[in-house]
Design a protein around this motif. Structure first.
Motif, PDB file in Angstrom:
ATOM      1  N   ILE A  81       0.855  -1.188   0.000  1.00 61.45           N
ATOM      2  CA  ILE A  81       0.000   0.000   0.000  1.00 61.45           C
ATOM      3  C   ILE A  81       0.888   1.234   0.000  1.00 61.45           C
ATOM      4  CG2 ILE A  81      -1.828   1.267   1.163  1.00 61.45           C
ATOM      5  CD1 ILE A  81      -2.713  -1.371   2.433  1.00 61.45           C
ATOM      6  N   ARG A  82       0.744   2.069  -1.018  1.00 61.84           N
ATOM      7  CA  ARG A  82       1.457   3.339  -1.099  1.00 61.84           C
ATOM      8  C   ARG A  82       0.516   4.451  -0.654  1.00 61.84           C
ATOM      9  NH1 ARG A  82       6.166   3.655  -3.836  1.00 61.84           N
ATOM     10  NH2 ARG A  82       6.842   1.852  -5.063  1.00 61.84           N
ATOM     11  N   PHE A  83       0.852   5.109   0.440  1.00 61.91           N
ATOM     12  CA  PHE A  83       0.013   6.189   0.947  1.00 61.91           C
ATOM     13  C   PHE A  83       0.421   7.523   0.317  1.00 61.91           C
ATOM     14  CE2 PHE A  83      -0.253   2.983   4.328  1.00 61.91           C
ATOM     15  CZ  PHE A  83      -1.633   2.876   4.424  1.00 61.91           C
ATOM     16  N   SER A  84      -0.514   8.471   0.377  1.00 59.87           N
ATOM     17  CA  SER A  84      -0.292   9.816  -0.183  1.00 59.87           C
ATOM     18  C   SER A  84       0.167   9.719  -1.633  1.00 59.87           C
ATOM     19  CB  SER A  84       0.734  10.592   0.657  1.00 59.87           C
ATOM     20  OG  SER A  84       0.318  10.674   2.006  1.00 59.87           O
ATOM     21  N   ALA A  85      -0.470   8.825  -2.379  1.00 65.79           N
ATOM     22  CA  ALA A  85      -0.072   8.587  -3.766  1.00 65.79           C
ATOM     23  C   ALA A  85      -1.294   8.510  -4.659  1.00 65.79           C
ATOM     24  CB  ALA A  85       0.736   7.292  -3.874  1.00 65.79           C
ATOM     25  N   THR A  86      -1.210   9.168  -5.802  1.00 64.43           N
ATOM     26  CA  THR A  86      -2.264   9.109  -6.800  1.00 64.43           C
ATOM     27  C   THR A  86      -1.617   9.150  -8.182  1.00 64.43           C
ATOM     28  OG1 THR A  86      -4.379  10.086  -7.496  1.00 64.43           O
ATOM     29  CG2 THR A  86      -2.609  11.615  -6.947  1.00 64.43           C
ATOM     30  N   VAL A  87      -2.340   8.717  -9.187  1.00 67.18           N
ATOM     31  CA  VAL A  87      -1.797   8.677 -10.540  1.00 67.18           C
ATOM     32  C   VAL A  87      -1.608  10.099 -11.073  1.00 67.18           C
ATOM     33  CG1 VAL A  87      -2.306   8.046 -12.933  1.00 67.18           C
ATOM     34  CG2 VAL A  87      -2.737   6.409 -11.092  1.00 67.18           C
ATOM     35  N   THR A  88      -0.410  10.367 -11.588  1.00 67.68           N
ATOM     36  CA  THR A  88      -0.147  11.645 -12.246  1.00 67.68           C
ATOM     37  C   THR A  88       0.032  11.496 -13.749  1.00 67.68           C
ATOM     38  OG1 THR A  88       2.227  11.437 -11.787  1.00 67.68           O
ATOM     39  CG2 THR A  88       0.892  12.651 -10.187  1.00 67.68           C
ATOM     40  N   ASP A  89       0.401  10.311 -14.203  1.00 69.38           N
ATOM     41  CA  ASP A  89       0.530  10.068 -15.628  1.00 69.38           C
ATOM     42  C   ASP A  89       0.283   8.596 -15.902  1.00 69.38           C
ATOM     43  OD1 ASP A  89       0.945  10.829 -18.256  1.00 69.38           O
ATOM     44  OD2 ASP A  89       3.066  10.297 -18.209  1.00 69.38           O
ATOM     45  N   LEU A  90      -0.330   8.312 -17.052  1.00 71.70           N
ATOM     46  CA  LEU A  90      -0.716   6.943 -17.363  1.00 71.70           C
ATOM     47  C   LEU A  90      -0.692   6.757 -18.866  1.00 71.70           C
ATOM     48  CD1 LEU A  90      -3.696   5.036 -15.789  1.00 71.70           C
ATOM     49  CD2 LEU A  90      -3.555   5.246 -18.251  1.00 71.70           C
ATOM     50  N   THR A  91       0.014   5.735 -19.335  1.00 72.27           N
ATOM     51  CA  THR A  91       0.073   5.425 -20.759  1.00 72.27           C
ATOM     52  C   THR A  91      -0.157   3.938 -20.968  1.00 72.27           C
ATOM     53  OG1 THR A  91       1.695   7.192 -21.127  1.00 72.27           O
ATOM     54  CG2 THR A  91       1.471   5.525 -22.857  1.00 72.27           C
ATOM     55  N   ASP A  92      -1.211   3.612 -21.700  1.00 74.10           N
ATOM     56  CA  ASP A  92      -1.554   2.225 -22.004  1.00 74.10           C
ATOM     57  C   ASP A  92      -1.165   1.957 -23.449  1.00 74.10           C
ATOM     58  OD1 ASP A  92      -2.743  -0.221 -22.541  1.00 74.10           O
ATOM     59  OD2 ASP A  92      -4.700   0.308 -21.701  1.00 74.10           O
ATOM     60  N   ASP A  93      -0.149   1.076 -23.666  1.00 75.72           N
ATOM     61  CA  ASP A  93       0.294   0.792 -25.024  1.00 75.72           C
ATOM     62  C   ASP A  93      -0.278  -0.510 -25.578  1.00 75.72           C
ATOM     63  OD1 ASP A  93       1.743  -1.230 -23.793  1.00 75.72           O
ATOM     64  OD2 ASP A  93       3.686  -0.247 -24.031  1.00 75.72           O
ATOM     65  N   GLY A  94      -1.272  -1.074 -24.869  1.00 73.39           N
ATOM     66  CA  GLY A  94      -1.902  -2.304 -25.310  1.00 73.39           C
ATOM     67  C   GLY A  94      -1.304  -3.546 -24.698  1.00 73.39           C
ATOM     68  N   ALA A  95       0.002  -3.525 -24.434  1.00 68.27           N
ATOM     69  CA  ALA A  95       0.663  -4.671 -23.805  1.00 68.27           C
ATOM     70  C   ALA A  95       0.861  -4.464 -22.311  1.00 68.27           C
ATOM     71  CB  ALA A  95       2.022  -4.919 -24.468  1.00 68.27           C
ATOM     72  N   GLY A  96       0.699  -3.231 -21.835  1.00 67.66           N
ATOM     73  CA  GLY A  96       0.881  -2.903 -20.429  1.00 67.66           C
ATOM     74  C   GLY A  96       0.592  -1.433 -20.214  1.00 67.66           C
ATOM     75  N   VAL A  97       0.609  -1.012 -18.961  1.00 71.66           N
ATOM     76  CA  VAL A  97       0.291   0.369 -18.612  1.00 71.66           C
ATOM     77  C   VAL A  97       1.452   0.954 -17.819  1.00 71.66           C
ATOM     78  CG1 VAL A  97      -1.403   1.922 -17.582  1.00 71.66           C
ATOM     79  CG2 VAL A  97      -2.134  -0.326 -18.409  1.00 71.66           C
ATOM     80  N   ASP A  98       2.046   2.025 -18.337  1.00 72.93           N
ATOM     81  CA  ASP A  98       3.096   2.746 -17.616  1.00 72.93           C
ATOM     82  C   ASP A  98       2.440   3.836 -16.778  1.00 72.93           C
ATOM     83  OD1 ASP A  98       5.432   1.401 -18.694  1.00 72.93           O
ATOM     84  OD2 ASP A  98       4.905   2.354 -20.600  1.00 72.93           O
ATOM     85  N   VAL A  99       2.748   3.842 -15.477  1.00 72.84           N
ATOM     86  CA  VAL A  99       2.083   4.737 -14.539  1.00 72.84           C
ATOM     87  C   VAL A  99       3.119   5.486 -13.717  1.00 72.84           C
ATOM     88  CG1 VAL A  99       0.489   4.906 -12.589  1.00 72.84           C
ATOM     89  CG2 VAL A  99       0.089   3.193 -14.375  1.00 72.84           C
TER      90      VAL A  99
END
Length: 377
Positions: free
Chosen positions: A122-140
């Protein structure tokens, strides 16, 4: 699915922690990104109907939930003076108890401990700031400076879901129903051994719900202006002023409500994502996809059902896209039925105008809905 997955769960609430536990227990690598600094849930108590308790059994925390809460079997309907009008036994799913009331902070601790024990991080004080889905995986990228690549990202991030906004912009935003929920935790009255629901026609409905052997919460729903907010110095008096038509146990409970800071006020809104709940390898679940009114006490139950069915689907299907498609096909009809009936019951209880479609839904009634919802999800 034979391969082990890397899954990021966005949101450490009830649904998100249930999914994290279910997946980690199956051997998947799971991280939870939680915006808050700790798992200390806001609010008062929550009702866990039998279908929710069945999920708790499946992830190994049923006994912990029952130990932290107050289990009960019968719903009591009363008049404004507290005289019993009906006692309705609550149905069970399998061998799970009928119902459990539990403080939200206690449930958060149970689920957080279970997720951690299963191996989720569990990562606290964390939210997504960038997200890229290339079809094979998601870079976050996360706000705590960390980043990673995931096979799947699931947004259990609530009615105001940031992930929903990333996927759909402002297409699906919370819709205020015109009603708000008032709740306050109080000492449990000895006679309150299950939910006591007192009604005064369309004027008001109040519920007393036991959540521990020593505590219960008083809840009431009223039409409220969207701009209204309780006076922080007088919230308990404002609530009492809305319930003057009640005597008996409701009035007795209100007499012990002396702290305005203890009153929790929340507007009742709903969200319907009328589009796929998943785009590529990013999925929305729970309130992010289908937030509903609380009239059936099924909001959190739908979230944990979403979680366990998603975990099962990822095991049963070859590939994340196929698993997500099967999961949504299975979950969407049930969750949206609960949402539609909850809204119809809210209108019925408060004298609102219902549509012909809602009138058809209301023929099943709340007891009938309870029987439906203990069928397999």
């Amino acid at each position: 699915m034979a391969s082990r997955l890397r899954v990021l769960v966005h949101g450490g609430g009830i649904g998100g922690l249930t999914l994290a536990t279910a997946l980690a227990r199956r051997g998947h690598t799971v991280e939870v990104a939680e915006l808050r600094g700790e798992l200390e849930a806001l609010g008062v108590g929550i009702i866990q109907p039998s279908n929710a308790l069945h999920v708790m059994r499946e992830i190994g925390v049923l006994d912990d939930c029952l130990a932290a809460g107050f289990a009960w079997e019968v719903l009591t309907i009363a008049d404004p003076a507290g005289n019993t009008l009906a006692r309705i036994p609550q149905p069970r799913m399998g061998d799970a108890p009928a119902t459990n009331g539990i403080p939200r902070p206690a449930l958060a601790r149970v689920l957080g401990a279970a997720a951690t024990a299963a191996g989720a991080k569990i990562r606290f004080s964390a939210t997504v700031t960038d997200l890229t889905d290339d079809g094979a995986g998601v870079d976050v990228a996360l706000s705590d400076g960390s980043s990673g690549r995931w096979d799947l990202v699931v947004g259990f991030d609530g009615i105001g879901s940031p992930l929903r906004s990333r996927l759909y912009g402002d297409r699906f935003t919370p819709e205020y129903t015109g009603f708000a929920n008032w709740r306050v935790t109080l000492p449990r009255l000895p006679e309150v051994r299950g939910v006591v629901m007192a009604t005064a026609g369309h004027a008001a409905k109040a519920l007393l719900t036991p959540i521990t052997p020593d505590s219960m919460y008083l809840g009431a729903v009223f039409a409220e202006d969207p701009d209204f907010r309780p006076d922080p110095e007088r919230a308990h008096e404002q609530l009492a002023g809305r319930l003057t038509m009640f005597s008996g146990p409701i009035a007795e409970a209100l007499a012990s409500a002396t702290d305005p800071a203890a009153v929790v006020y929340s507007r009742i809104s709903q969200v319907t994502v009328d589009a796929p709940w998943h785009v590529g390898r990013v999925a929305l679940a729970g309130d992010a996809a289908h937030a509903s009114a609380p009239q059936l006490a099924q909001g959190a139950a739908m979230a944990v059902e979403d979680a366990i069915v998603l975990a099962e689907s990822l095991d049963a299907y070859d590939g994340v896209p196929a698993a997500l498609a099967a999961w949504e096909e299975r979950r969407r009809p049930r969750a949206l039925w609960v949402q539609a009936l909850s809204r119809a019951v809210l209108k019925q209880e408060t004298g609102g105008e219902t549509t012909p479609e809602e009138d058809e839904l209301l023929k099943i009634g709340v007891p009938g809905a309870a029987q439906v919802l203990v069928q397999p999800y």
